[in-house]
Design a protein around this motif. Sequence first.
Motif, PDB file in Angstrom:
ATOM      1  N   ALA A   1       8.794  11.067  -2.275  1.00 36.47           N
ATOM      2  CA  ALA A   1       7.512  10.256  -2.802  1.00 36.47           C
ATOM      3  C   ALA A   1       7.264  10.629  -1.711  1.00 36.47           C
ATOM      4  O   ALA A   1       6.567  11.051  -0.354  1.00 36.47           O
ATOM      5  N   ASP A   2       5.393  10.034  -1.542  1.00 33.12           N
ATOM      6  CA  ASP A   2       4.423  10.296  -1.508  1.00 33.12           C
ATOM      7  C   ASP A   2       4.313   9.058  -1.097  1.00 33.12           C
ATOM      8  O   ASP A   2       3.249   7.901  -1.464  1.00 33.12           O
ATOM      9  N   PRO A   3       4.513   7.990  -0.082  1.00 26.49           N
ATOM     10  CA  PRO A   3       3.861   6.523  -0.256  1.00 26.49           C
ATOM     11  C   PRO A   3       2.902   6.408   0.368  1.00 26.49           C
ATOM     12  O   PRO A   3       2.334   6.964   0.937  1.00 26.49           O
ATOM     13  N   VAL A   4       2.324   5.099  -0.606  1.00 29.91           N
ATOM     14  CA  VAL A   4       0.948   4.937  -0.067  1.00 29.91           C
ATOM     15  C   VAL A   4       0.749   3.250   0.001  1.00 29.91           C
ATOM     16  O   VAL A   4       1.564   2.628  -0.878  1.00 29.91           O
ATOM     17  N   VAL A   5      -0.159   3.132   0.429  1.00 28.11           N
ATOM     18  CA  VAL A   5      -0.021   1.227   0.426  1.00 28.11           C
ATOM     19  C   VAL A   5      -1.637   1.069  -0.689  1.00 28.11           C
ATOM     20  O   VAL A   5      -2.815   1.863  -1.353  1.00 28.11           O
ATOM     21  N   VAL A   6      -1.010   0.197  -1.794  1.00 25.44           N
ATOM     22  CA  VAL A   6      -2.252   0.104  -2.950  1.00 25.44           C
ATOM     23  C   VAL A   6      -1.840  -1.583  -3.183  1.00 25.44           C
ATOM     24  O   VAL A   6      -0.902  -2.344  -2.910  1.00 25.44           O
ATOM     25  N   ASP A   7      -3.124  -1.841  -4.011  1.00 28.04           N
ATOM     26  CA  ASP A   7      -3.637  -2.930  -3.760  1.00 28.04           C
ATOM     27  C   ASP A   7      -2.618  -3.983  -5.811  1.00 28.04           C
ATOM     28  O   ASP A   7      -2.784  -2.691  -6.798  1.00 28.04           O
ATOM     29  N   ARG A   8      -1.566  -4.480  -5.516  1.00 30.48           N
ATOM     30  CA  ARG A   8      -0.651  -5.082  -6.111  1.00 30.48           C
ATOM     31  C   ARG A   8      -1.492  -5.537  -7.336  1.00 30.48           C
ATOM     32  O   ARG A   8      -1.125  -4.953  -8.879  1.00 30.48           O
ATOM     33  N   ARG A   9      -2.535  -6.052  -7.409  1.00 31.97           N
ATOM     34  CA  ARG A   9      -3.727  -7.010  -8.644  1.00 31.97           C
ATOM     35  C   ARG A   9      -4.250  -5.845  -9.645  1.00 31.97           C
ATOM     36  O   ARG A   9      -4.316  -5.111 -10.585  1.00 31.97           O
ATOM     37  N   THR A  10      -4.732  -4.792  -8.643  1.00 34.03           N
ATOM     38  CA  THR A  10      -5.556  -3.483  -8.872  1.00 34.03           C
ATOM     39  C   THR A  10      -4.835  -2.321  -9.789  1.00 34.03           C
ATOM     40  O   THR A  10      -5.096  -1.189 -10.068  1.00 34.03           O
ATOM     41  N   GLY A  11      -3.486  -1.891  -8.727  1.00 41.91           N
ATOM     42  CA  GLY A  11      -3.327  -0.476  -8.320  1.00 41.91           C
ATOM     43  C   GLY A  11      -3.640   0.110  -7.649  1.00 41.91           C
ATOM     44  O   GLY A  11      -3.906   1.752  -7.352  1.00 41.91           O
ATOM     45  N   LEU A  12      -4.867   0.075  -7.250  1.00 36.69           N
ATOM     46  CA  LEU A  12      -5.913   1.318  -6.495  1.00 36.69           C
ATOM     47  C   LEU A  12      -5.470   1.252  -5.108  1.00 36.69           C
ATOM     48  O   LEU A  12      -4.575   0.833  -4.487  1.00 36.69           O
ATOM     49  N   GLU A  13      -5.267   2.195  -4.310  1.00 33.55           N
ATOM     50  CA  GLU A  13      -5.001   3.229  -3.560  1.00 33.55           C
ATOM     51  C   GLU A  13      -5.863   2.310  -2.281  1.00 33.55           C
ATOM     52  O   GLU A  13      -6.688   2.743  -2.323  1.00 33.55           O
ATOM     53  N   ILE A  14      -5.089   1.373  -1.254  1.00 33.33           N
ATOM     54  CA  ILE A  14      -6.013   1.203  -0.552  1.00 33.33           C
ATOM     55  C   ILE A  14      -7.033   2.152   0.836  1.00 33.33           C
ATOM     56  O   ILE A  14      -5.580   2.771   1.233  1.00 33.33           O
ATOM     57  N   ASP A  15      -7.089   2.191   0.661  1.00 31.52           N
ATOM     58  CA  ASP A  15      -8.858   3.709   1.912  1.00 31.52           C
ATOM     59  C   ASP A  15      -9.800   2.421   2.176  1.00 31.52           C
ATOM     60  O   ASP A  15      -9.925   1.406   2.131  1.00 31.52           O
ATOM     61  N   ALA A  16     -10.475   3.299   3.075  1.00 26.54           N
ATOM     62  CA  ALA A  16     -11.458   2.664   4.273  1.00 26.54           C
ATOM     63  C   ALA A  16     -12.486   2.829   3.429  1.00 26.54           C
ATOM     64  O   ALA A  16     -13.302   1.581   2.812  1.00 26.54           O
ATOM     65  N   ALA A  17     -12.741   3.473   2.304  1.00 18.31           N
ATOM     66  CA  ALA A  17     -13.989   3.364   1.258  1.00 18.31           C
ATOM     67  C   ALA A  17     -13.751   2.731   0.453  1.00 18.31           C
ATOM     68  O   ALA A  17     -14.896   2.326  -0.053  1.00 18.31           O
ATOM     69  N   ARG A  18     -12.682   1.910   0.051  1.00 14.63           N
ATOM     70  CA  ARG A  18     -12.466   0.522  -1.277  1.00 14.63           C
ATOM     71  C   ARG A  18     -12.771  -0.322  -1.378  1.00 14.63           C
ATOM     72  O   ARG A  18     -12.698  -1.562  -1.402  1.00 14.63           O
ATOM     73  N   PHE A  19     -12.183  -0.346   0.117  1.00 11.29           N
ATOM     74  CA  PHE A  19     -11.676  -2.246   0.424  1.00 11.29           C
ATOM     75  C   PHE A  19     -12.104  -1.954   2.438  1.00 11.29           C
ATOM     76  O   PHE A  19     -11.977  -1.290   2.957  1.00 11.29           O
ATOM     77  N   THR A  20     -12.170  -3.243   2.869  1.00 16.99           N
ATOM     78  CA  THR A  20     -12.335  -3.606   3.991  1.00 16.99           C
ATOM     79  C   THR A  20     -11.813  -5.087   4.095  1.00 16.99           C
ATOM     80  O   THR A  20     -10.940  -5.919   3.534  1.00 16.99           O
TER      81      THR A  20
END
Length: 170
Positions: A122-141
């Motif tokens: 697996a390649d674990p990442v943190v994602v936003d449950r609502r959108t499925g987007l990977e949480i990173d500094a570019a898209r989230f604050t």
Amino acid sequence: MTRRTFDPGQCPVGRTLERVGDTWSLMILRDAFHGLSRFDQFEQSLGVAPNILSKRLAALVEAGFLERRPYQARPVRHEYVLTALGRDFVPVLTALMAFGNRHFAVEGLASQMVEVASGLPADPVVVDRRTGLEIDAARFTVAAGPAAQAPTRERMALVEARRRARLDAV
């Protein structure tokens, strides 16, 4: 656990670290996730002194991460199993493992998450449950929440100002 004079205020990171923010506690939770439950199992796995292990187990029970259950009557012996709160912490341990593998496993991977059905890594990442987007500094604050008090709101306003300044500089 050693109590410091640090006051986390409303900070969720600080509040969590107050409960699990030492190496032994995190390693106990890791071992509990791996299925260990008895004092001697933790002691053998970790090589930790019994007095330290006793304190950490008691603190994790008090914080609600582990439940202490008797498994033997004479003499009374207990096992320690993850509670719902402890199981909810597993993704945090998984993120720590993935981060450690990515940045500090110079000799190669000693352990990794794999999908049970396929055995593929697996390649674990943190994602936003609502959108499925990977949480990173570019898209989230980070932002102040509805219950934020004035110091938190002020700190979050500074975070937002810094973020905007970075965007303006690009």
